[in-house]
Design a protein around this motif. Structure first.
Motif, mmCIF file in Angstrom:
data_model
loop_
_atom_site.group_PDB
_atom_site.id
_atom_site.type_symbol
_atom_site.label_atom_id
_atom_site.label_comp_id
_atom_site.label_asym_id
_atom_site.label_seq_id
_atom_site.Cartn_x
_atom_site.Cartn_y
_atom_site.Cartn_z
ATOM 1 N N GLY A 114 0.820 -1.199 0.000
ATOM 2 C CA GLY A 114 0.000 0.000 0.000
ATOM 3 C C GLY A 114 0.856 1.252 0.000
ATOM 4 N N GLU A 115 0.231 2.383 0.258
ATOM 5 C CA GLU A 115 0.918 3.669 0.242
ATOM 6 C C GLU A 115 1.842 3.817 1.446
ATOM 7 N N HIS A 116 2.887 4.647 1.286
ATOM 8 C CA HIS A 116 3.928 4.713 2.298
ATOM 9 C C HIS A 116 3.459 5.307 3.618
ATOM 10 N N ASP A 117 2.505 6.262 3.587
ATOM 11 C CA ASP A 117 2.072 6.871 4.848
ATOM 12 C C ASP A 117 1.356 5.857 5.733
ATOM 13 N N GLU A 152 4.084 3.557 7.130
ATOM 14 C CA GLU A 152 4.809 4.159 8.247
ATOM 15 C C GLU A 152 4.012 4.048 9.547
ATOM 16 N N ALA A 153 2.722 4.298 9.452
ATOM 17 C CA ALA A 153 1.874 4.214 10.644
ATOM 18 C C ALA A 153 1.793 2.783 11.167
ATOM 19 N N ALA A 154 1.812 1.811 10.249
ATOM 20 C CA ALA A 154 1.668 0.411 10.652
ATOM 21 C C ALA A 154 2.860 -0.102 11.436
ATOM 22 N N ILE A 155 4.054 0.467 11.213
ATOM 23 C CA ILE A 155 5.259 -0.035 11.881
ATOM 24 C C ILE A 155 5.814 0.954 12.899
#
Length: 271
Positions: free
Chosen positions: A228-231, A234-237
Motif C-alpha cells: 500500500g501507500e507509504h504513509d 509508516e503508521a503500521a510499523i
C-alpha cells in the motif's frame, strides 16, 4: 559444500525429448532429479550417480491479464515470472530472490512479500502439466486431478516433473519496503515485532534476522514489506521505528518489481 557427480545431465528441448529422457533413465534404473533454478541449498538437483533433467532453458512465462492467470515453464526463474506479471500490474505470491527457480519454490511452499494477504506460492497454483516417472504426460487441475493438484501444493517434487505451472494472480500496486536495523535490546525488539505481527493487517509482512557482531553486540534486522501507500505503511510499523535501539532505517516507496529485486542474487557456487 556439496560435491556430487551425477552420471548424466540431460537438457531436453521439448516435451517428447523430455519423455524420452525419463524413459531412458527408467530403463537404466537411474534415480532422476530435476534442476530448475539450481537454488536448492540441500542439493536435491545434483544426486551422485543420478540422471539430472536440466530445465534451465525452459523459461517462457505468459500472462492472461483478463483472467489474471499466468503460465510458466518449469525452468523459469522468479525474475521471468515477475517481469511478465508486473507488466500488467499483477503479481503471483512467490518468493523473495529473483534467481530462485519457480519449480522448487512452488512445490515446496514458497514465502513471498505478500504471503499474509495472498498465502504461499503453492496456494496460487491452479494447474500444472507434468511428466510421470513412466513417461506419461498428465494435465492437472481441480477438475481432472484434484488429489494430485493438492499434493503438488507444497508436497515436494516427487510426483513427477512439472513442465508448466499455472498461477492465480493478484492486482499489485505500490509497496513500501526496506529494512530496520537494531543494535542491542534484541529480545525487546523481537517482543514488539511478534506483538505487532500478531495484530497487524494482512498488508504487512515482517521478517527478522538476528546475529552477533564481532564485538559480541546483538543485532536484529527486520525486513518490512507493506502492500500500500507509504504513509499507511509508516503508521503500521510505528511501534518498531520508535524503538530506541533503532540505528538504521532504509525504507522507501517502490514498485513490486523493485521490491523483488532488493535481495541480490547469490553468485553461482554459493548455493
Amino acid at each position: 559444500m556439496l560435491d556430487r557427480r551425477p552420471r548424466l545431465v540431460f537438457r531436453p528441448i521439448d516435451i517428447p525429448d523430455l519423455v524420452a529422457g525419463v524413459r531412458s533413465a527408467s530403463e537404466l534404473d537411474l534415480p532422476i532429479a530435476v534442476r530448475g533454478g539450481g537454488h536448492s541449498v540441500a542439493g536435491h538437483a545434483m544426486p551422485d550417480g543420478g540422471f539430472v533433467i536440466d530445465l534451465s532453458r525452459w523459461r517462457s512465462a505468459m500472462v492472461d491479464p483478463e483472467r489474471q492467470v499466468a503460465e510458466a515453464q518449469g525452468g523459469c526463474l522468479l525474475m521471468d515470472l515477475d517481469v511478465a506479471t508486473s507488466a500488467h500490474g499483477l503479481a503471483a505470491p512467490s518468493g523473495t530472490f529473483l534467481d530462485t527457480g519457480i519449480g522448487g519454490l512452488t512445490l515446496g511452499g514458497g514465502i513471498s512479500h505478500i504471503v499474509a494477504s495472498e498465502g504461499f506460492a503453492c496456494d496460487a497454483l491452479t494447474g500444472a502439466q507434468l511428466v510421470t516417472a513412466d513417461g506419461r504426460i498428465v494435465e492437472v487441475d481441480d477438475a481432472t486431478q484434484p488429489d494430485l493438484l493438492w499434493a503438488l501444493r507444497g508436497g515436494g517434487g516427487n510426483f513427477g516433473i512439472v513442465t508448466r505451472f499455472r498461477y492465480r494472480l493478484t492486482r499489485i500496486g505500490p509497496m513500501y519496503a526496506g529494512g530496520l536495523v537494531f543494535r542491542g535490546a534484541t529480545a525487546d525488539v523481537l517482543a514488539r515485532l511478534f506483538t505487532l505481527d500478531r495484530d497487524a493487517p494482512d498488508a504487512l509482512v515482517l521478517k527478522a534476522n538476528v546475529w552477533s557482531e564481532v564485538d559480541g553486540s546483538p543485532i536484529a534486522k527486520v525486513n518490512v514489506a507493506w502492500r500500500g501507500e507509504h504513509d499507511a505503511g509508516e503508521a503500521a510499523i510505528k511501534e518498531l521505528t520508535s524503538h530506541p535501539a533503532l540505528v538504521e532505517a532504509n525504507l522507501r516507496p517502490m514498485s513490486w518489481l523493485q521490491l523483488q529485486a532488493l535481495n541480490t542474487p547469490w553468485p553461482h557456487g554459493l548455493r
